[in-house]
Design a protein around this motif. Sequence first.
Motif, short mmCIF file in Angstrom:
data_model
loop_
_atom_site.label_atom_id
_atom_site.label_comp_id
_atom_site.label_asym_id
_atom_site.label_seq_id
_atom_site.Cartn_x
_atom_site.Cartn_y
_atom_site.Cartn_z
N TYR A 27 -0.40 3.50 -21.13
CA TYR A 27 -1.10 2.48 -20.29
C TYR A 27 0.33 2.27 -19.00
N ASP A 28 1.10 2.18 -18.87
CA ASP A 28 1.67 2.57 -17.43
C ASP A 28 1.97 2.70 -16.50
N PHE A 29 1.69 4.25 -17.29
CA PHE A 29 1.38 6.01 -15.98
C PHE A 29 0.05 5.63 -15.85
N GLY A 30 -1.29 5.14 -17.38
CA GLY A 30 -2.58 5.35 -16.14
C GLY A 30 -3.08 4.46 -15.38
N ASP A 31 -1.99 3.42 -15.16
CA ASP A 31 -2.42 1.82 -14.20
C ASP A 31 -1.90 2.40 -13.01
N MET A 32 -0.47 3.44 -12.67
CA MET A 32 -0.35 4.14 -11.55
C MET A 32 -1.24 4.71 -10.93
N GLN B 106 6.59 7.89 -1.40
CA GLN B 106 6.84 6.52 -1.91
C GLN B 106 6.03 7.06 -3.61
N ALA B 107 4.94 7.31 -4.01
CA ALA B 107 4.49 7.44 -4.68
C ALA B 107 5.08 8.21 -6.10
N GLU B 108 5.98 9.29 -5.91
CA GLU B 108 6.91 9.58 -6.53
C GLU B 108 7.88 8.77 -6.96
N GLN B 109 7.98 8.65 -5.88
CA GLN B 109 10.09 7.78 -6.00
C GLN B 109 9.32 6.23 -6.73
N ALA B 110 8.46 5.62 -6.45
CA ALA B 110 7.88 4.53 -7.17
C ALA B 110 7.68 4.86 -9.19
N GLU C 290 1.02 -1.07 -0.33
CA GLU C 290 -0.42 0.35 0.16
C GLU C 290 0.42 1.32 0.35
N ILE C 291 1.05 1.84 -1.06
CA ILE C 291 1.29 3.75 -0.99
C ILE C 291 0.56 4.70 0.42
N ARG C 292 1.59 5.06 1.30
CA ARG C 292 1.70 5.68 2.32
C ARG C 292 1.41 6.79 2.55
N THR C 293 3.44 7.02 1.65
CA THR C 293 3.73 8.58 1.35
C THR C 293 3.35 9.07 -0.11
N ASN C 294 3.37 10.54 -0.23
CA ASN C 294 3.88 11.10 -1.69
C ASN C 294 5.48 10.45 -2.40
N ASN D 116 3.72 -2.80 -17.57
CA ASN D 116 2.29 -3.32 -17.92
C ASN D 116 1.91 -3.77 -16.41
N ASP D 117 2.52 -3.05 -15.47
CA ASP D 117 2.02 -3.49 -13.82
C ASP D 117 2.65 -3.25 -12.71
N THR D 118 2.00 -1.90 -13.20
CA THR D 118 2.96 -0.78 -12.43
C THR D 118 2.46 -0.80 -11.32
N LYS D 119 2.09 -1.65 -9.80
CA LYS D 119 1.78 -1.14 -9.20
C LYS D 119 3.14 -0.51 -7.48
N LEU D 120 2.43 -0.55 -6.47
CA LEU D 120 3.87 0.19 -5.88
C LEU D 120 4.52 -1.04 -5.60
N ASN D 121 4.62 -2.10 -5.69
CA ASN D 121 4.62 -3.44 -4.80
C ASN D 121 5.33 -4.42 -5.07
#
Length: 374
Positions: free
Chosen positions: A249-254, A129-133, A123-127, A217-222
């Motif tokens: 597709y990659d960015f949209g799925d993020m 983490q989102a930025e770095q991913a 699970e993403i907890r912080t911005n 094509n599977d750009t989940k945080l984990n």
Amino acid sequence: MHDVRQIAGLFDMRADFVDAQPYGSGHINDTYCAWYDQAGIRIRYIHQRINHLIFKDPASLMENIDRVTAHSLARLLDQNHPEARRRTLSVILSTDGKPYVVDREGNFWRTYPFIERARGYDEIRTNLQAEQAAKAFGEFQKLAADLGGKRLNETIPNFHHTPKRLQALQDAIAADSFGRVRNCQAEIEFALSRATDCRKVTDLIAAGVIPERVTHNDTKLNNVLLDDVTSEGVCVIDLDTTMPGSVLYDFGDMVRTATPTTREDETDLSLIGIRLDRFDALVRGYLDSAASFLNRAEIDHLAFSGKLLTLECGIRFLTDYLQGDTYFKTKRPGHNLDRCRSQFAMVKAIEENLERMEEMVQVAAGSLKIVAAA
Ligand code: ADP
Ligand code: MG
Ligand code: MG
């Protein structure tokens, strides 16, 4: 538990096997972490059984992964990157020189060096983490952007061909095999009235305006390992679906997975919204690494891509609901319809904020240009 020691013996490990345990929280493959003794030093590797029920042609999938990771490593070494071998997966070959082995039961296995001092988060907890991913996924695409040779194998054909997904929905409506069409008139109307959106990116690809690239094509945080100390995005993993596609597709799925205010199957639709601060973090992180190779049309559609991938996902849930819940695992009757409703509520939230999101993209892209020019 598989006989990992026996599997390990089929790879060119150049170290002595010590032991292995199941590892990680992936849902697709069987992952093991194995310790080895290499001249008195303990090192570990990942041995992974590829789920061949989902990936029907593991050999062509491994050919993709081997080519992309070898190319990325070569690029990183060209750049004299101080941590080149931590920034990309690399494939350990079998004793007979293949990027995988096949065990006695016909299972396909692969081996990667273990990426140390970093982990993926469910699970993403912080911005941050989102930025770095997002930055790490951009880096991954960038390293692969100039891969030479033949086109990568399309391991799942038409994976994100949204018009074909919409057509599948229309077929399911026409068949109405489970008599469920009457339960979801509003959702059907919602999807069909967005047929133009569904076509947008595939039309731009066909017109040559948006290029086909190597995408994850599977750009989940984990699927990004973040550094244990700095939270920096270190290495993108889980490359099973790496194939030709659009970066959108990659960015949209993020955007779809990282920006909602609720879980994917939230039933209280009034709670569903988009976190714009999180979206901004994704945009800044992604453009930080990707702006240097993206074209204008790609940048201009980043905000839209979040809407497109969310819409596509909702369409797939709705189709599965109409077809009797055969593709996605469900935990209760109507689960797929709930998921569809939640995705469509998210589409609405994005539509309401699209202008603001587009502004964020242009600001981030603009500030990067100033940095580059300075
Ligand atoms: P799945 O498709 O099942 O999600 P992944 O390739 O994502 O499989 O692997 C499952 C988990 O194993 C990951 O979430 C990660 O925690 C861990 N993992 C996979 N490869 C590595 C690696 N090379 N180094 C460290 N951890 C890894
Ligand atoms: Mg994974
Ligand atoms: Mg996977």
